[in-house]
Design an enzyme around this catalytic site. Structure first.
Site, PDB file in Angstrom:
ATOM      1  N   VAL A 379       0.814  -1.211   0.000  1.00 32.20           N
ATOM      2  CA  VAL A 379       0.000   0.000   0.000  1.00 32.20           C
ATOM      3  C   VAL A 379       0.853   1.268   0.000  1.00 32.20           C
ATOM      4  CG1 VAL A 379      -1.966  -1.097   1.118  1.00 32.20           C
ATOM      5  CG2 VAL A 379      -0.202  -0.038   2.526  1.00 32.20           C
ATOM      6  N   THR A 382       6.538   2.166   2.766  1.00 32.59           N
ATOM      7  CA  THR A 382       7.954   2.522   2.633  1.00 32.59           C
ATOM      8  C   THR A 382       8.138   3.705   1.695  1.00 32.59           C
ATOM      9  OG1 THR A 382       8.575   0.220   3.036  1.00 32.59           O
ATOM     10  CG2 THR A 382      10.218   1.635   2.015  1.00 32.59           C
ATOM     11  N   SER A 732     -14.938 -12.582  15.232  1.00 35.13           N
ATOM     12  CA  SER A 732     -15.837 -11.836  14.358  1.00 35.13           C
ATOM     13  C   SER A 732     -16.681 -12.720  13.449  1.00 35.13           C
ATOM     14  CB  SER A 732     -15.038 -10.842  13.508  1.00 35.13           C
ATOM     15  OG  SER A 732     -14.113 -11.533  12.691  1.00 35.13           O
ATOM     16  N   LYS A 775     -12.599  -4.818   6.026  1.00 29.05           N
ATOM     17  CA  LYS A 775     -13.655  -5.788   5.746  1.00 29.05           C
ATOM     18  C   LYS A 775     -14.689  -5.221   4.770  1.00 29.05           C
ATOM     19  CE  LYS A 775     -13.208  -8.073  10.251  1.00 29.05           C
ATOM     20  NZ  LYS A 775     -13.835  -8.335  11.553  1.00 29.05           N
TER      21      LYS A 775
END
EC number: 3.4.21.-
Length: 841
Positions: A379, A382, A732, A775
């Site tokens: 994503v 770094t 969950s 989610k």
């Protein structure tokens, strides 16, 4: 072997041919022996001999190139030196050889070669008759004048050296004690001369000729040393310096190399090092330690092992940026533009950097923040750290912590150990050269632990703003201020980070990207970068947005964009092949053919295997995409898998991002047992038992009895979580298991566009869970329409992009009754409705 008549050598001598140099009478040199004849001489004569006579051998210079030496007897030099073998050392590595230490006695002339094998033996005539020079001090004429000039030149040369050194003082005394007739040989072996010049001195049998050959060599060395001293501009107290000592020795003392090229700057280096220490602007405590070590270094001989260790320590202390810092770029508007150009989305991270810049404008002594970017791989954690350094105008240094299991990597080794070195923090500061860089601590969640200590515990001091102003590395053993360093840690999950370390960092979540964000990132950054990497231009390759969406939905399923970039790279490589082939094959294409079938780059001429030159630009359509990447890897199979009762879709969080998770249930005749499969953890197993217990206790309410009081009477239930190779755990999945079992027991289908998440209790309440954003994005990627989440997680929807919220129908449930009503078409009515219980306390 010596008497009043001088040195007498045997009339027959074994001969040693050497490439190492020229042995002169009165000097000592080491000779390496590795040829067959010379090895045989050492074994037969020197090692087995028992008398003093057996240690005297003749040394003949071998003028042949050693690389082209052979077993054939070389043309021997007629004059050699009789020498006394003082020492013999043998070795088998890298090949068998001996090293001889030989002292020259006198010259001889070879009159007859008596034997060639196994080693050379010759009849010799002694040339040096030293007894005829016993009155050399009173000699008159040209010889006396030459000897006096030579003696004065030798005294001048030795006087230019440092007389405080014992070996130099001993050499000065030798000039007075040795007969002047021996000085040409002794000094010619000491000063810088070539083997050819030494050979001329050896061939000078006449004493007067020997003085004439050696005097120019001595004069040349004196002039060279004078010139060297002028150019070096030595201080008055350093006018006389000891020059480099060369390996070997001189009879009876050690041999010097008065070579200006061989002279090093060790003496000057200590003074230069002292200047650097005083100019380093280090704190008083560090300066005091450095001056103490420098004082020890001056008194320490260079041959001591500790000399190199102390010198390395001082050089490290000098190179550290104690007071050097880079100036921050505090233009907030320019920083915002730069961050937006480098990265799409990531609003929370950008806002935090701009806040830091704003505070730095108001307070110049602000300590560097300690941030921790947590998110799935790919994503941009770094790369955004690198962009932050560029935005601030600071140096950037990355420290990879994945797999590090030694606390010395952070704190360094103590100097008592061999091979000690500072830790990665201090080494990084030395590399960047400033004390306020941006340090990226990559993969801080993957630190290990071993017998060498816990590096996560060592990081506590580094990442604590109240302590890192006096960080003490074991190697330096003095405090160093890290408070101006901007530390950025990256991690995929906080679960494996020790709580004490996590408490010291400001955690910023970096969630996965939505499909729209990925499309934007691909066309802003990934596609231009891959085109440049593969030597293509936008005029040669175009990837429409619809094709990019197909790549994202059908060929990748990830939170980041790494797989997407690899797929784009595969397309660029395939197009590069077509473009390269088009340069070699020329073929006219009719305009009518350009709008039918696959892109021109994938069309072949009929009846031949030659690829037609592609029409530019090559546009990647769905047909070309399938040709290059193959059939789709991921299909939207949600609706197909919910065609039977007993299947529900849950939402799970992983370090890679959010995922949808199917739960399947089946029933068969049995004894009321529950079977669980799919590598489930203890928490998930307990959730399954909770679901069964709640359904059994509310079976009559929801008409699940099927003619008996207990729905499990005479029935076994099997719950399976697909992807059995993946370990699953967490609370969950509770609402998903209840919905799946309710579907199975009631025989009704769960809606195919519904996903859900939430923890359950035995009373039927739905408790909040984490990872809501990941989610929900996973449900959106899977094209689901309705998402059921706990009521208390409603606040987490603020982090979800508006267009995602608009595409989804959110149901906020606080009880399982609300979950079941939302999961089934037409609701899941109960036979008896329970009034809402309100607490009167």
């Amino acid at each position: 072997m010596s008497s009043n008549s001088g040195i007498q050598i045997p009339s027959r001598l074994p001969l040693l041919c050497t490439h190492d140099g020229v042995l002169l009478p009165g000097s000592t040199m080491r000779i390496s022996v590795d040829t067959a004849r010379n090895m045989q001489l050492v074994k037969s004569r020197l090692l087995k001999g028992t008398s003093l006579k057996s240690t005297i051998i003749g040394v003949i210079p071998n003028t042949r190139d050693p690389e082209h030496d052979s077993d054939e007897l070389p043309s021997l030099h007629s004059i050699g030196t009789a020498g006394l073998a003082v020492q013999v050392v043998g070795s088998n590595w890298p090949k068998p050889h001996y090293t001889l230490l030989i002292t020259g006695l006198c010259r001889f002339r070879m009159t007859k070669l008596l034997r060639e094998k196994p080693f050379l033996v010759a009849e010799v005539e002694q040339l040096d008759k030293l007894e005829q020079y016993t009155e050399g001090d009173q000699a008159d004429g040209e010889l006396g004048e030459l000897s006096q000039r030579f003696y004065q030149a030798a005294v001048q040369l030795v006087g230019m050296l440092d007389m405080s050194v014992p070996v130099v003082a001993k050499l000065r005394r030798l000039l007075d004690s040795l007969p002047k007739e021996t000085l040409p040989d002794v000094l010619a072996s000491m000063i810088r001369t070539s083997n050819k010049e030494k050979l001329q001195v050896l061939d000078a049998v006449d004493l007067e000729e020997r003085f004439k050959k050696a005097l120019p060599l001595l004069t040349r060395q004196i002039e060279g040393l004078k010139l060297l001293q002028k150019t070096r501009k030595l201080r008055p107290d350093d006018d006389k310096r000891v020059l480099a000592i060369r390996k070997g020795g001189v009879f009876p003392g050690r041999q010097f190399s008065l070579d200006e090229e061989g002279e090093d700057e060790d003496g000057d280096d200590t003074a230069v090092l002292e200047k650097k220490v005083k100019a380093a602007a280090m704190p008083e405590a560090a300066l005091r330690v450095c001056l103490k070590e420098l004082k020890r270094l001056k008194k320490m001989p260079e041959s001591m092992p500790e000399y190199a260790l102390t010198r390395n320590y001082l050089e490290m202390m000098v190179e550290l940026p104690w007071s050097k810092s880079s100036k921050d770029c505090l233009d907030i508007r320019a920083a915002r533009v730069l961050l937006d150009n480098d990265h799409y989305a990531m609003e929370k991270l950008k806002r935090r950097v701009l806040e830091y810049l704003a505070v730095r404008q108001l307070k110049s002594t602000l300590k560097g923040p300690i941030l921790c970017f947590v998110g799935p791989p790919g994503v941009g954690k770094t790369s955004v750290g690198r962009s932050i350094a560029r935005t601030l105008g600071r140096e950037f240094h990355r420290i990879a912590l994945g797999g590090v299991c030694d606390q010395s990597d952070i704190r360094g080794h103590r100097r008592t150990y061999v091979g000690s070195m500072p830790g990665r923090i201090i080494n990084g500061l030395k590399t960047v050269g400033v004390n306020n860089p941006v340090f990226l601590l990559d993969e801080v969640d993957k630190l290990g632990k071993s017998l060498q200590g816990d590096p996560a515990a060592a990081l506590l001091e580094v990442l604590d703003p109240e302590q890192n102003h006096s960080f003490t590395d074991h190697y330096l053993n003095v405090p160093f201020d890290l408070s101006q360093v901007l530390f950025i840690a990256t991690a995929n999950t906080t679960a494996t980070i020790p709580p004490a370390l996590l408490d010291r960092m400001e955690v910023l979540q970096v969630p996965g990207y939505t499909q729209e964000e990925k499309v934007e990132i691909a066309h802003r950054h990934l596609i231009p970068h891959q085109l440049e990497q593969h030597g293509l231009t936008p005029q040669q390759l175009q990837i429409p947005q619809d094709t990019t969406k197909d790549i994202i939905s059908k060929y990748t399923r990830e939170a980041g964009v790494r797989s997407l970039e690899r797929k784009i790279g595969a397309i660029c490589r395939a197009v590069a092949v077509k473009v390269a082939e088009g340069h070699k094959v020329s073929r006219a294409e009719s305009p009518a053919e350009q709008h039918h079938g696959p892109p021109e780059g994938w069309r072949r001429e009929e009846g031949s295997g030659i690829t037609a030159p592609p029409e530019m630009p090559i546009v990647i359509d769905p047909i070309a995409l399938k040709d290059i990447l193959g059939p789709p890897v991921f299909e939207m199979e949600v609706s197909e898998r919910l065609t039977l009762p007993g299947v529900a879709i849950g939402l799970a969080w992983t370090p890679m991002g959010g995922e949808i998770m199917f739960v399947e249930a089946s029933r068969m005749e049995g004894e009321g047992q529950l079977t669980l499969t799919g590598q489930l953890g203890d928490v998930m197993k307990e959730s399954a038992h909770l679901a069964i217990s709640w359904l059994r206790s509310n079976a009559k309410t929801y008409l699940l009895t099927n003619g008996s009081a207990d729905p499990l009477e005479g029935t076994d239930i099997h719950l399976h979580f697909p992807a059995g190779a993946v370990t699953k755990d967490g609370p969950s999945a509770g609402v998903t298991i209840v919905t799946c079992l309710a579907s199975l027991l009631s025989g009704r289908l769960v809606r195919s566009d519904v996903a859900m998440t939430g923890e359950i209790t035995l009373r039927g309440l739905v408790l909040p869970v984490g990872g809501i954003k990941d989610k929900v994005l996973a449900a959106h990627r899977a094209s689901l329409k309705r998402v059921i989440i706990p009521k208390r997680n409603e606040k987490d929807l603020e982090e979800i992009p508006p267009h995602v919220r608009a595409d989804l129908d959110f149901v906020f449930a606080s009880t399982l009754d609300e979950v079941l009503n939302a999961a089934f078409d037409g609701g899941f009515p109960a036979a008896v409705s329970h009034p809402q219980v309100v607490s009167k306390l």
